[in-house]
Motif scaffolding. Structure first.
Motif, PDB file in Angstrom:
ATOM      1  N   ILE A   1      -3.692   1.687   5.870  1.00 14.73           N
ATOM      2  CA  ILE A   1      -2.582   0.863   6.353  1.00 14.73           C
ATOM      3  C   ILE A   1      -2.900   0.316   7.747  1.00 14.73           C
ATOM      4  O   ILE A   1      -2.698  -0.867   8.024  1.00 14.73           O
ATOM      5  N   GLN A   2      -3.427   1.170   8.622  1.00 15.04           N
ATOM      6  CA  GLN A   2      -3.766   0.734   9.980  1.00 15.04           C
ATOM      7  C   GLN A   2      -4.814  -0.375   9.947  1.00 15.04           C
ATOM      8  O   GLN A   2      -4.708  -1.363  10.685  1.00 15.04           O
ATOM      9  N   ARG A   3      -5.838  -0.209   9.097  1.00 18.60           N
ATOM     10  CA  ARG A   3      -6.875  -1.254   8.977  1.00 18.60           C
ATOM     11  C   ARG A   3      -6.271  -2.556   8.468  1.00 18.60           C
ATOM     12  O   ARG A   3      -6.582  -3.637   8.990  1.00 18.60           O
ATOM     13  N   GLY A   4      -5.419  -2.466   7.457  1.00 21.69           N
ATOM     14  CA  GLY A   4      -4.782  -3.660   6.908  1.00 21.69           C
ATOM     15  C   GLY A   4      -3.945  -4.384   7.941  1.00 21.69           C
ATOM     16  O   GLY A   4      -3.978  -5.608   8.031  1.00 21.69           O
ATOM     17  N   ARG A   5      -3.232  -3.622   8.737  1.00 20.46           N
ATOM     18  CA  ARG A   5      -2.414  -4.237   9.791  1.00 20.46           C
ATOM     19  C   ARG A   5      -3.285  -4.884  10.858  1.00 20.46           C
ATOM     20  O   ARG A   5      -2.974  -5.955  11.357  1.00 20.46           O
TER      21      ARG A   5
ATOM     22  N   ILE B   1       0.891  -1.163   0.000  1.00 25.57           N
ATOM     23  CA  ILE B   1       0.000   0.000   0.000  1.00 25.57           C
ATOM     24  C   ILE B   1       0.928   1.211   0.000  1.00 25.57           C
ATOM     25  O   ILE B   1       1.796   1.319   0.861  1.00 25.57           O
ATOM     26  N   ALA B   2       0.749   2.117  -0.962  1.00 28.57           N
ATOM     27  CA  ALA B   2       1.667   3.247  -1.057  1.00 28.57           C
ATOM     28  C   ALA B   2       0.963   4.479  -1.597  1.00 28.57           C
ATOM     29  O   ALA B   2      -0.029   4.383  -2.324  1.00 28.57           O
TER      30      ALA B   2
ATOM     31  N   ARG C   1      -3.284  -8.750  11.477  1.00 29.01           N
ATOM     32  CA  ARG C   1      -2.570  -8.923  12.747  1.00 29.01           C
ATOM     33  C   ARG C   1      -1.060  -9.013  12.536  1.00 29.01           C
ATOM     34  O   ARG C   1      -0.352  -9.719  13.242  1.00 29.01           O
ATOM     35  N   ALA C   2      -0.591  -8.310  11.520  1.00 26.42           N
ATOM     36  CA  ALA C   2       0.843  -8.249  11.220  1.00 26.42           C
ATOM     37  C   ALA C   2       1.252  -6.782  11.155  1.00 26.42           C
ATOM     38  O   ALA C   2       0.455  -5.926  10.791  1.00 26.42           O
ATOM     39  N   SER C   3       2.493  -6.517  11.486  1.00 29.43           N
ATOM     40  CA  SER C   3       2.931  -5.125  11.520  1.00 29.43           C
ATOM     41  C   SER C   3       3.381  -4.607  10.162  1.00 29.43           C
ATOM     42  O   SER C   3       3.328  -3.426   9.908  1.00 29.43           O
TER      43      SER C   3
END
Length: 190
Positions: free
Chosen positions: A114-118, A75-76, A122-124
């Protein structure tokens, strides 16, 4: 949430994969330790750029880039900076850079994505945040030599924190990258 650390992420880049950061002071690293590109309000970000007085910058010549390589994919986003009026300081020119309201909103949306994807995976992930020079003008229409560049960042109403201090940006580039940068240098209007 794991923070993206300044030493790994706040880079002054001229071309992909090329770090043109020569020195970063320990005090700047300590001051920036609390900087998290995923939670910092993009509207609060400010840059101060110092270049030789024969180098000119205008809107879009510098960009902020934020990316995350999560297990689900990359994601960029790229966010052009509005460049403030040139202030001369001896043989140096000082500029400020900020995101427009539209670009700050777009960056905020990317941060949330990005926060939602993480959270969902459950990965940083591995993230990056950088300031990229994509164009400039010079009085000669060529890269000055040497071309010292300094960049400081402000993440709120506090003072600017030194982040990059390069004594000669073009000298740090390989031949291909230097030619690519030269192709984006234009002659400054008189």
């Amino acid at each position: 949430m794991k923070r993206l650390r300044t030493l790994q992420t706040l880079l002054f880049l001229v071309s992909p994969g090329l770090v043109a950061c020569q020195t970063t002071s320990p005090s700047a690293l300590i001051a920036m330790a609390s900087f998290d590109p995923l939670t910092t309000n993009p509207a609060d970000l400010g840059l101060q750029i110092v270049v030789p007085d024969d180098v000119g910058l205008r809107n879009g010549d510098l960009e902020l880039r934020l990316a995350d390589d999560a297990p689900s994919g990359r994601i960029a986003g790229t966010f052009p900076l509005e460049i403030g009026r040139k202030r001369l300081d001896g043989q140096r020119a000082r500029y400020t850079g900020r995101l427009s309201a539209e670009q700050a909103s777009a960056m905020r949306q990317l941060q949330q994505r990005i926060q939602r994807g993480r959270a969902e995976s459950r990965a940083s992930g591995t993230g990056s945040f950088g300031v990229h020079l994509v164009a400039a003008c010079t009085t000669s229409g060529t890269l000055p030599s040497p071309m010292p560049v300094k960049v400081a960042i402000k993440v709120s109403s506090g003072s600017f924190i030194p982040a990059v201090d390069s004594s000669d940006l073009p000298a740090q580039l390989n031949e291909v990258d230097r030619a690519a940068l030269q192709s984006r240098i234009r002659r400054c209007p008189e």
